[in-house]
Design an enzyme around this catalytic site. Structure first.
Site, mmCIF file in Angstrom:
data_model
loop_
_atom_site.group_PDB
_atom_site.id
_atom_site.type_symbol
_atom_site.label_atom_id
_atom_site.label_comp_id
_atom_site.label_asym_id
_atom_site.label_seq_id
_atom_site.Cartn_x
_atom_site.Cartn_y
_atom_site.Cartn_z
ATOM 1 N N LYS A 244 1.430 38.697 -17.419
ATOM 2 C CA LYS A 244 1.588 37.722 -16.346
ATOM 3 C C LYS A 244 3.064 37.368 -16.221
ATOM 4 O O LYS A 244 3.891 37.748 -17.055
ATOM 5 C CB LYS A 244 0.757 36.463 -16.608
ATOM 6 C CG LYS A 244 1.017 35.800 -17.954
ATOM 7 C CD LYS A 244 0.090 34.608 -18.156
ATOM 8 C CE LYS A 244 -1.344 35.060 -18.398
ATOM 9 N NZ LYS A 244 -2.318 34.343 -17.603
ATOM 10 N N ARG A 245 3.379 36.658 -15.174
ATOM 11 C CA ARG A 245 4.748 36.187 -14.985
ATOM 12 C C ARG A 245 5.195 35.376 -16.204
ATOM 13 O O ARG A 245 4.420 34.602 -16.762
ATOM 14 C CB ARG A 245 4.791 35.314 -13.716
ATOM 15 C CG ARG A 245 6.128 34.690 -13.396
ATOM 16 C CD ARG A 245 6.068 34.056 -12.007
ATOM 17 N NE ARG A 245 5.001 33.070 -11.882
ATOM 18 C CZ ARG A 245 5.154 31.770 -12.116
ATOM 19 N NH1 ARG A 245 6.328 31.297 -12.506
ATOM 20 N NH2 ARG A 245 4.147 30.936 -11.947
ATOM 21 N N HIS B 12 -0.654 24.915 -5.316
ATOM 22 C CA HIS B 12 -0.743 25.842 -6.444
ATOM 23 C C HIS B 12 -0.078 25.322 -7.713
ATOM 24 O O HIS B 12 0.166 26.107 -8.638
ATOM 25 C CB HIS B 12 -0.103 27.178 -6.071
ATOM 26 C CG HIS B 12 -0.931 28.026 -5.158
ATOM 27 N ND1 HIS B 12 -1.948 28.837 -5.590
ATOM 28 C CD2 HIS B 12 -0.897 28.172 -3.803
ATOM 29 C CE1 HIS B 12 -2.497 29.464 -4.566
ATOM 30 N NE2 HIS B 12 -1.878 29.081 -3.468
ATOM 31 N N LYS C 11 3.270 29.171 -19.635
ATOM 32 C CA LYS C 11 2.244 30.188 -19.889
ATOM 33 C C LYS C 11 2.201 30.584 -21.358
ATOM 34 O O LYS C 11 1.271 31.256 -21.799
ATOM 35 C CB LYS C 11 2.475 31.410 -18.999
ATOM 36 C CG LYS C 11 2.274 31.098 -17.504
ATOM 37 C CD LYS C 11 2.524 32.312 -16.639
ATOM 38 C CE LYS C 11 2.406 31.989 -15.151
ATOM 39 N NZ LYS C 11 1.031 31.750 -14.723
ATOM 40 N N LYS D 59 -9.839 38.861 -13.776
ATOM 41 C CA LYS D 59 -9.765 40.330 -13.769
ATOM 42 C C LYS D 59 -10.180 40.894 -15.131
ATOM 43 O O LYS D 59 -10.916 41.880 -15.205
ATOM 44 C CB LYS D 59 -8.347 40.771 -13.406
ATOM 45 C CG LYS D 59 -7.946 40.402 -11.992
ATOM 46 C CD LYS D 59 -6.439 40.421 -11.790
ATOM 47 C CE LYS D 59 -6.067 39.752 -10.474
ATOM 48 N NZ LYS D 59 -4.629 39.470 -10.351
ATOM 49 N N THR E 195 -5.664 34.042 -12.156
ATOM 50 C CA THR E 195 -6.635 35.041 -11.689
ATOM 51 C C THR E 195 -6.686 36.233 -12.632
ATOM 52 O O THR E 195 -7.647 36.992 -12.605
ATOM 53 C CB THR E 195 -6.309 35.535 -10.260
ATOM 54 O OG1 THR E 195 -4.961 35.998 -10.200
ATOM 55 C CG2 THR E 195 -6.522 34.434 -9.236
#
Length: 837
Positions: free
Chosen positions: A561-562, A370, A567, A673, A669
């Site tokens: 998100k985290r 991952h 990110k 969504k 992901t």
């Protein structure tokens, strides 16, 4: 209690009426005898608990039926090992998959309660940190729906990731005791428990066959107790299970200590033992935290392997046949110690020779990677490993020795490459590389998006591809449409169903049929109305959660998100500051109204991620109180982001922020969504964004920034963020606002580390990508004003999202990796009768 809703009665067949009457009897029974309530004292919370127990009865019946079916057919089974399962709420998902939602809704209305209100009393099972755990949950749903004999194994943490509180703009962590009021759908298997050892030493003996054998003598023993969570498939009889292990002391009470007056010591061992399943991701910045984390990993795989082998041996097969009946998927490196544990069982308990034992092991495990970030690959100090799991370290050394000898004999790697593939990292501090163990001990290794799978073969695992070219493959992630469309956005699901039928619920590619209606004005209007209704609901939630009033007509721009630097939530908020400054300097300029929403948690020990959260909240405080921008820009940080909150945010979103530095995100992901719910994506060519672009076409997505190869080249050439700052006056002034405390007047210097990071290092190239991101956001703002064109893009995003179903992903795993069957579906009504008593 009786069936007294005329509208419902008229909709049901005679058989369904009998079933409903029986269900109401079960429901009434649980209200009175399980919950201890009568009709004069009922509250929504009581209804939730009684309903949970009623549906649990329903699920257990199907679970037992499914197990009998597996026993008769004896198919190959899949066991999904993961330290995270981010299940969210269970009851509504079960009602939808079982086809009971409308029936229960009408039943409760008949007694004066609304199902939507009742369902709000369920607490999210926050047994995961982000995408890794949510992916595992989606996979379990798809395995059951596709009738794959697949089961999850993990840990039943007493406390979830944590509840996030925002105080003075900063994240504070509070305990998440998710099961404090009980878990009605949980099945406690008190008869299933296994002993798990730690520490101690190994002894050598000669067996009766004259072989030298090794025995591990642990100093500490803990019991793993099974708790099952039924996983119902959609529109099928199949109910699989997620089995989570809770740690229990092997010695409840030390009577000797008690008798000598040491009352605290008498229960201390019990408390220490049960810490293993107390909390997910203990703080591993301390030695004690590291020990606990490794304990958790071994605890889970040790108990799970014992359970699997007992099930296997019920059929009295030779262990050589194990790969024909068992497949174990390692979800990241956390459970990879299972490879050494299965070898220990074969070598020490079964007294097998090394070669046949290793042949079996390497045909049972497969490994999902991952991350492409070398620093994120898990490793443990040899000293710690030797202390906690001495026998396993001996086995790992032997695995490594045999592997490296074989590689050297083949001559396919240079000496420097041999050092890279070694399980043991040499140096001043020797470490055990768990990813290398996973690659060597598995028969398949997959990435989770096409770009990611290509990158791991070119970077972190490049030498392995020369040794095992056949091992590596791709399985692009997916999401379950039951959770992320039927459950989270029923209005959109119903609109789609009216146009193309409901086959898309189990074959998401059927959404392609929506393209025939993309130019239909009436359908466009219906689509707009569904989206606007969802935006209104999101506005209500934001007002309730934060006190901030937003305009549902504005562009709803979301990044949830985290929190991690790669990110790039920081890039997003920098652009918010730029937009704010432009409005202030040109109050009469035409600006597309925009609401920028953030949500997510930072790891408690991740200083920079927590500082970015504070910056976002401080910027929001300034922007939202400035009358000059009141109608054109709002910034919202929604605290305590979780699955149930995502289900409410995503349907009301217009724009999905997927802006990680190219080459850093494995898949993502949340991008899928948002796409499935009609939001357009702004993002880099990273992770699954690449495949989303391929599916929707470049005119229906907003791509910006450096490509992966350009990122690598820029870093190799000696990237200097200050060069980009000096070339961009806008960017220069934004950073000055941060440095000069515009957003931190009461805490001067608090954001200095952010300024220094961006100006001097900027590891994730925000400065290099800012101009492209800004220009692309301007294009988004312009396009949003053309409501008809934007709606067409939204429809096409949904219509072309079929690839990103977890059903497709599981089909590929089943066919290419696990070699397991998709069993025939047995319709639910043919196998289940509600109890009549």
């Amino acid at each position: 209690m009786v069936v007294n809703n005329p509208r419902l009665i008229n909709l049901l067949s005679e058989e369904q009426k009998a079933d409903l009457a029986s269900m109401e009897k079960q429901f009434a029974h649980h209200l009175e005898y399980t919950i201890g309530k009568n009709r004069f004292t009922l509250k929504n919370e009581d209804i939730y608990k009684a309903l949970g127990h009623t549906i649990r009865d329903f699920l257990i019946d199907r679970l037992n039926f499914t197990q009998e079916r597996y026993r008769e057919q004896n198919p190959k089974k899949v066991f999904y090992f993961s330290l995270e399962f981010l299940m969210g709420r269970t009851l509504m998902n079960a009602l939808i998959n079982l086809g009971l939602y409308e029936t229960i809704q009408e039943m409760l209305r008949g007694i004066g309660f609304e199902l939507t209100d009742v369902l709000e009393f369920e607490t999210d099972a926050g047994l995961g940190n982000g995408g890794l755990g949510r992916l595992a949950a989606c996979f379990l749903d798809s395995m059951a729906t596709l009738n794959v004999p697949g089961f999850g194994y993990g840990i039943r943490y007493d406390y979830g990731i944590f509840n996030q509180i925002i105080a003075n703009g900063s994240q504070l962590e509070m305990p998440d005791h998710w099961d404090a009021d009980g878990v009605p759908y949980e099945v406690v298997r008190s008869d299933i428990s296994f002993s798990v050892g730690f520490f101690g030493h190994t002894e050598t003996r000669v067996s009766g066959k004259g072989k030298i054998q090794h025995d591990w003598v642990p100093d500490e023993t803990v019991l793993a107790s099974a708790h099952d969570y039924p996983i119902p498939g959609f529109n099928t009889s199949t109910v699989n299970y997620l089995r989570l292990w809770a740690a229990k002391s092997s010695e409840e009470f030390n009577l000797d200590y008690f008798n000598h007056g040491d009352y605290m010591k008498a229960v201390q061992d019990k408390s220490i033992s049960e810490n293993i399943s107390k909390v997910i991701y203990p703080n591993d910045t301390t030695e004690q935290g590291k020990v606990l984390r490794l304990k958790q990993q071994y605890f889970m795989v040790c108990a799970s392997l014992q359970d699997i082998l007992i099930q296997f041996r019920e059929f009295k097969y030779n262990l050589k046949e194990l790969p024909d009946y068992i497949a174990i998927q390692l979800n990241d490196t956390h459970p990879s110690i299972g490879i050494a544990e299965l070898m220990r069982i074969f070598l020490d308990n079964e007294e097998m020779d090394w070669e046949p034992a290793w042949e079996i092991v390497t045909k049972v495990f497969s490994y999902t990677n991952h991350t492409v970030l070398p620093e994120a690959l898990e490793s443990w100090r040899v000293e710690l490993f030797e202390k906690l799991l001495p026998r396993h370290l001996e086995i790992i050394y032997e695995i490594n020795h045999r592997f490296l000898t074989d590689v050297r004999n083949k001559g396919v790697l240079s000496e420097s490459e041999i050092q890279q593939v070694s399980i043991i990292e040499e140096g001043s501090e020797k470490r055990v590389r768990m990813a290398n163990l996973a690659v060597i001990g598995s028969y398949r290794v997959n990435g989770v998006a096409a770009l990611h799978s290509d990158l791991i073969q070119k970077t972190i695992f490049q030498p392995f591809t020369k040794v095992f070219p056949e091992k590596f493959n791709n399985k692009t992630n997916g999401i379950t449409p039951r959770r992320w469309l039927l459950q989270s956005n029923p209005s959109l699901a119903n609109l789609i169903s009216k146009k193309i039928g409901n086959e898309f619920t189990t074959n998401l590619y059927k959404l392609k049929d929506l393209e025939a209606f993309v130019d239909d004005a009436d359908f466009q209007n219906d689509w707009k109305q569904v989206k606007f209704t969802a935006k209104n609901e999101l506005a209500r939630i934001i007002k309730s959660e934060t006190g901030i009033t937003i305009d549902p007509h504005s562009l709803i721009d979301v990044q949830i998100k985290r929190f991690h630097e790669y990110k790039r939530q920081l890039l997003n908020v920098l652009r918010v500051i730029a937009l704010y400054r432009r409005i202030k300097e040109n109050p009469n300029s035409e600006i597309t109204p925009r609401t920028v929403i953030f949500g997510g948690k930072a790891a408690p020990g991740y200083y920079m991620a927590k500082l970015i959260i504070k910056l976002i909240n401080n910027v929001a405080w300034v922007v939202n109180r400035d009358k000059d921008v009141a109608e054109r820009l709002k910034v919202v940080f929604i605290p305590n982001y979780r699955v149930s909150l995502a289900e409410k945010i995503i349907p009301g979103s217009n724009l999905s922020e997927q802006i990680s530095t190219a080459g850093t995100e494995a898949s993502g992901t949340s991008n899928m969504k948002f796409m499935l719910n009609g939001a357009l994506t702004i993002g880099t060519l990273d992770g699954a964004n690449v495949e989303i672009l391929e599916e929707v076409g470049q005119e229906n997505i907003y791509i910006f920034g450096l490509h992966t190869e350009e990122v690598f080249r820029m870093k190799e050439a000696g990237y200097k963020p200050s060069d980009f700052i000096h070339q961009n006056e806008d960017l220069h002034r934004i950073l000055l606002m941060i440095r000069e405390n515009f957003f931190s007047l009461g805490e001067p210097g608090v954001f200095g580390p952010i300024y220094d990071s961006l100006f001097y290092t900027d590891n994730y190239l925000l400065m290099a990508d800012f101009r492209s991101y800004d220009e692309t956001q301007n294009r988004v703002a312009h396009d949003f004003l053309d409501g008809t064109t934007w709606t067409k893009k939204s429809i096409l995003n949904v219509a072309r999202s079929g690839k990103f179903s977890s059903d497709r992903t599981i089909r590929e795993y089943a066919k290419d990796i696990w070699k397991v069957p998709l069993l025939d579906t047995i319709p639910p009504q043919t196998i289940y009768k509600l109890p009549q008593n």
